[in-house]
Structure formats: structure tokens, C-alpha cells
Design a protein around this motif. Structure first.
Motif, PDB file in Angstrom:
ATOM      1  N   GLN A  92       0.835  -1.199   0.000  1.00 51.74           N
ATOM      2  CA  GLN A  92       0.000   0.000   0.000  1.00 51.74           C
ATOM      3  C   GLN A  92       0.873   1.253   0.000  1.00 51.74           C
ATOM      4  O   GLN A  92       1.788   1.373   0.816  1.00 51.74           O
ATOM      5  CB  GLN A  92      -0.942   0.005   1.212  1.00 51.74           C
ATOM      6  CG  GLN A  92      -1.881  -1.188   1.260  1.00 51.74           C
ATOM      7  CD  GLN A  92      -2.774  -1.269   0.031  1.00 51.74           C
ATOM      8  OE1 GLN A  92      -3.214  -0.253  -0.515  1.00 51.74           O
ATOM      9  NE2 GLN A  92      -3.061  -2.479  -0.410  1.00 51.74           N
ATOM     10  N   ARG A  93       0.549   2.186  -0.888  1.00 53.27           N
ATOM     11  CA  ARG A  93       1.344   3.411  -1.037  1.00 53.27           C
ATOM     12  C   ARG A  93       0.424   4.620  -0.859  1.00 53.27           C
ATOM     13  O   ARG A  93      -0.170   5.115  -1.825  1.00 53.27           O
ATOM     14  CB  ARG A  93       1.999   3.441  -2.421  1.00 53.27           C
ATOM     15  CG  ARG A  93       2.759   2.173  -2.806  1.00 53.27           C
ATOM     16  CD  ARG A  93       4.017   1.987  -1.981  1.00 53.27           C
ATOM     17  NE  ARG A  93       5.027   2.949  -2.311  1.00 53.27           N
ATOM     18  CZ  ARG A  93       6.035   2.734  -3.161  1.00 53.27           C
ATOM     19  NH1 ARG A  93       6.156   1.563  -3.762  1.00 53.27           N
ATOM     20  NH2 ARG A  93       6.922   3.660  -3.391  1.00 53.27           N
ATOM     21  N   VAL A 141      -0.589   1.746  -8.693  1.00 56.35           N
ATOM     22  CA  VAL A 141      -1.417   1.885  -7.494  1.00 56.35           C
ATOM     23  C   VAL A 141      -2.056   0.535  -7.183  1.00 56.35           C
ATOM     24  O   VAL A 141      -2.737  -0.040  -8.040  1.00 56.35           O
ATOM     25  CB  VAL A 141      -2.520   2.949  -7.695  1.00 56.35           C
ATOM     26  CG1 VAL A 141      -3.409   3.039  -6.454  1.00 56.35           C
ATOM     27  CG2 VAL A 141      -1.914   4.307  -8.025  1.00 56.35           C
ATOM     28  N   SER A 142      -1.847   0.038  -5.981  1.00 56.28           N
ATOM     29  CA  SER A 142      -2.453  -1.234  -5.598  1.00 56.28           C
ATOM     30  C   SER A 142      -3.978  -1.158  -5.717  1.00 56.28           C
ATOM     31  O   SER A 142      -4.595  -0.167  -5.321  1.00 56.28           O
ATOM     32  CB  SER A 142      -2.073  -1.591  -4.158  1.00 56.28           C
ATOM     33  OG  SER A 142      -0.709  -1.921  -4.066  1.00 56.28           O
ATOM     34  N   GLU A 166      10.616  -2.093  -9.109  1.00 55.60           N
ATOM     35  CA  GLU A 166      11.492  -1.550  -8.071  1.00 55.60           C
ATOM     36  C   GLU A 166      12.849  -2.249  -8.080  1.00 55.60           C
ATOM     37  O   GLU A 166      13.889  -1.613  -7.880  1.00 55.60           O
ATOM     38  CB  GLU A 166      10.819  -1.690  -6.702  1.00 55.60           C
ATOM     39  CG  GLU A 166       9.578  -0.827  -6.521  1.00 55.60           C
ATOM     40  CD  GLU A 166       9.877   0.652  -6.625  1.00 55.60           C
ATOM     41  OE1 GLU A 166      10.952   1.094  -6.167  1.00 55.60           O
ATOM     42  OE2 GLU A 166       9.040   1.386  -7.187  1.00 55.60           O
ATOM     43  N   VAL A 167      12.843  -3.559  -8.326  1.00 51.40           N
ATOM     44  CA  VAL A 167      14.121  -4.281  -8.440  1.00 51.40           C
ATOM     45  C   VAL A 167      14.881  -3.812  -9.682  1.00 51.40           C
ATOM     46  O   VAL A 167      16.096  -3.598  -9.635  1.00 51.40           O
ATOM     47  CB  VAL A 167      13.872  -5.808  -8.484  1.00 51.40           C
ATOM     48  CG1 VAL A 167      15.170  -6.556  -8.805  1.00 51.40           C
ATOM     49  CG2 VAL A 167      13.305  -6.287  -7.154  1.00 51.40           C
ATOM     50  N   THR A 226       3.037  -4.206  -9.489  1.00 51.55           N
ATOM     51  CA  THR A 226       4.078  -3.223  -9.784  1.00 51.55           C
ATOM     52  C   THR A 226       4.255  -2.230  -8.643  1.00 51.55           C
ATOM     53  O   THR A 226       5.369  -1.770  -8.381  1.00 51.55           O
ATOM     54  CB  THR A 226       3.761  -2.485 -11.091  1.00 51.55           C
ATOM     55  OG1 THR A 226       3.560  -3.451 -12.131  1.00 51.55           O
ATOM     56  CG2 THR A 226       4.865  -1.539 -11.500  1.00 51.55           C
ATOM     57  N   ALA A 227       3.174  -1.907  -7.927  1.00 50.81           N
ATOM     58  CA  ALA A 227       3.261  -0.970  -6.798  1.00 50.81           C
ATOM     59  C   ALA A 227       4.053  -1.558  -5.637  1.00 50.81           C
ATOM     60  O   ALA A 227       4.675  -0.819  -4.853  1.00 50.81           O
ATOM     61  CB  ALA A 227       1.856  -0.589  -6.328  1.00 50.81           C
ATOM     62  N   ASP A 228       4.029  -2.858  -5.489  1.00 50.19           N
ATOM     63  CA  ASP A 228       4.801  -3.607  -4.494  1.00 50.19           C
ATOM     64  C   ASP A 228       6.201  -2.997  -4.332  1.00 50.19           C
ATOM     65  O   ASP A 228       6.924  -2.794  -5.304  1.00 50.19           O
ATOM     66  CB  ASP A 228       4.894  -5.057  -4.996  1.00 50.19           C
ATOM     67  CG  ASP A 228       5.665  -5.990  -4.085  1.00 50.19           C
ATOM     68  OD1 ASP A 228       6.184  -5.553  -3.056  1.00 50.19           O
ATOM     69  OD2 ASP A 228       5.740  -7.180  -4.444  1.00 50.19           O
TER      70      ASP A 228
END
Length: 269
Positions: free
Chosen positions: A13-14, A117-118, A95-96, A87-89
Motif C-alpha cells: 500500500q502506497r 497503485v495497488s 522496483e528491483v 508493480t506498486a509492491d
């Protein structure tokens, strides 16, 4: 008492993306998660460590290291990712990938921006088109459709119909960035239907995902991409139930890193 769900909540969650107009600071974000600033920052630091270690493990592979040297990016490019929780993870493939490039190809000076966005559907993403357009990009990565195929019951309707998913993805392709942007599509990863059914927050609520719907969405992605865009199949990264979290939908951290490896490989073929 600390919330045992805090690491997973912070991972996916962002608040800064779900409520961008609020411009929340770290203390406000911590309050959203029901913790204090110190607990929140500790959770963030642990996720950052896991992401960095995943990127370094990839870079230690001789094949990946060689492909990193051959990435088809021009120095200074701006790269945007559009997507949902996959992708939001904070440990996501994007992110990696961003960390891999920042730490092992800093000479490129790339700007990688994660707009995922999750919980986003293609309809919700299309509704946020104005915000996406404010981030013009040289390249756009997109992985969407996993929430569209959520069904209310095994035989129930999809959250977003198959026809509307394809329409929305086409509109995003046409209108989300300038004509000069290169698009790279990732297909939604497979799910574990048995784990979805057993997971209380999904199966207990009558929610369902199926791999038939995953395959149909991948087909729509390939039709939209045609011959002009690159399509990356994420399914090789999902080798069995152990590749996914207990909910049967979200990839494990190691699976996310494997997807990042698939992306590097596809970009350098």
C-alpha cells in the motif's frame, strides 16, 4: 502491540499514490498504517534492504551482468511504470529493475518513476489519465488487468468486462504518453486458483481469479501491442504455488526478482 500485518501492508500500500492530493508526510503515512513513525520507517528500511539484496543477487549472475551492459536505453531517459499491486509492491519487478540500474548502471542516469497503485483496474487507471500525462516518458512499462479479472464468485461477472479491459488498455496506449514513447507490456502473472479459494479475504468474500481470464487478458495485451511494442510474458517466473503469496495472486519477492530478470533479458534480445 505491533500489527503483524504491518510489513505486508507497507509493502503493497502506497498512501502517497492513493491520496496524492494530500501530499502525506512520513508521520501521516505511519498513522494510516496504525503505527508510529519509528515502526513505519523500520518496515520501510527492511523492504529497501530486501529490494537491494534482490537487485545485487541478479547483478551477480554473469548472464544478467552482460545484459545490463547491453540495455537499449539512452542516457537520461525517463521511464514510467503504470500498473497495479504487482508493480506498486515495494519489492516489485520494477522496483528491483530500478535498483538494479541505479546500483549497477549509474552511468545511464535514468529516471525510473513508478506510478502503479495497488487495487487499480484499467478503468480506474484510465480515470487517472491526467496524472499519468503529467509524467511524460521516453518509455512506458505497463502491467494491468489483474484486478479487472476479479470475479464475484467462480461463475460471476468480472469486475471489468473483457471487452472494456481491452478498450481501456487501447485508450491508455493511445493517450497516456506522447507519440515518441516506447511501450513495453508485461502480461499478468498466473494465479493459484486453489489458494485464492482458500484465502479467507478472497474466497471467504466470494472473490475469484482464474487462469483462463489471465490468458484472455494476455491475449488482449498482445493484440494491442501488435508489431509496434514489446510484450514480456511473466508466466515463466511463476513455477508453482510456491511462487505466490498465500493469497494465490501476489508474487513472492523471489518471483518479482525473476520477473525483473525476464525484463532485462527481453530488453536485450
Amino acid at each position: 502491540m505491533s500489527n503483524p500485518m504491518l510489513p505486508k501492508l507497507v509493502r503493497f500500500q502506497r498512501p502517497d499514490r492513493a491520496l496524492p492530493w494530500a501530499r502525506p508526510d512520513r508521520a501521516t503515512e505511519a498513522a494510516v498504517f496504525g503505527t508510529d513513525l519509528a515502526g513505519y520507517e523500520a518496515a520501510l528500511a527492511d523492504l529497501d534492504r530486501q529490494r537491494d539484496e534482490a537487485a545485487d543477487r541478479l547483478a551477480a549472475d554473469a548472464g544478467v551482468a552482460d545484459r545490463l551492459r547491453r540495455l537499449p536505453f539512452t542516457a537520461g531517459e525517463r521511464i514510467v511504470a503504470i500498473g497495479e499491486s504487482t508493480t506498486a509492491d515495494r519489492l516489485s519487478w520494477f522496483e528491483v529493475l530500478r535498483t538494479l540500474i541505479d546500483r549497477h548502471r549509474p552511468d545511464l542516469g535514468l529516471e525510473l518513476i513508478n506510478l502503479a497503485v495497488s487495487g487499480a483496474s484499467t478503468t480506474g487507471t484510465l480515470a487517472g489519465l491526467a496524472g499519468i500525462r503529467r509524467q511524460p516518458a521516453d518509455r512506458v512499462f505497463i502491467l494491468l488487468g489483474g484486478n479487472d479479472i476479479q470475479r464475484c464468485g467462480v461463475d460471476g461477472p468480472r469486475l471489468v468486462s473483457e471487452a472494456e479491459t481491452e478498450r481501456n488498455l487501447r485508450l491508455l496506449r493511445e493517450r497516456a504518453s506522447g507519440d515518441a514513447a516506447h511501450w513495453i507490456w508485461l502480461t499478468p502473472p498466473p494465479v493459484d486458483e486453489a489458494a485464492v479459494a482458500a484465502f479467507p479475504f478472497f474466497g471467504g468474500a466470494g472473490l475469484h481469479w482464474s487462469n483462463d481470464d489471465v490468458r484472455r487478458t494476455a491475449g488482449a495485451v498482445r493484440r494491442i501491442a501488435g508489431d509496434r511494442d514489446l510484450v514480456i510474458d511473466t508466466s515463466p517466473a511463476v513455477t508453482g504455488p510456491e511462487s505466490l503469496l498465500e493469497d494465490g495472486v501476489h508474487p513472492q519477492a523471489a518471483t518479482q526478482a525473476a520477473v525483473a530478470g525476464l525484463v532485462v533479458d527481453a530488453l536485450t534480445r
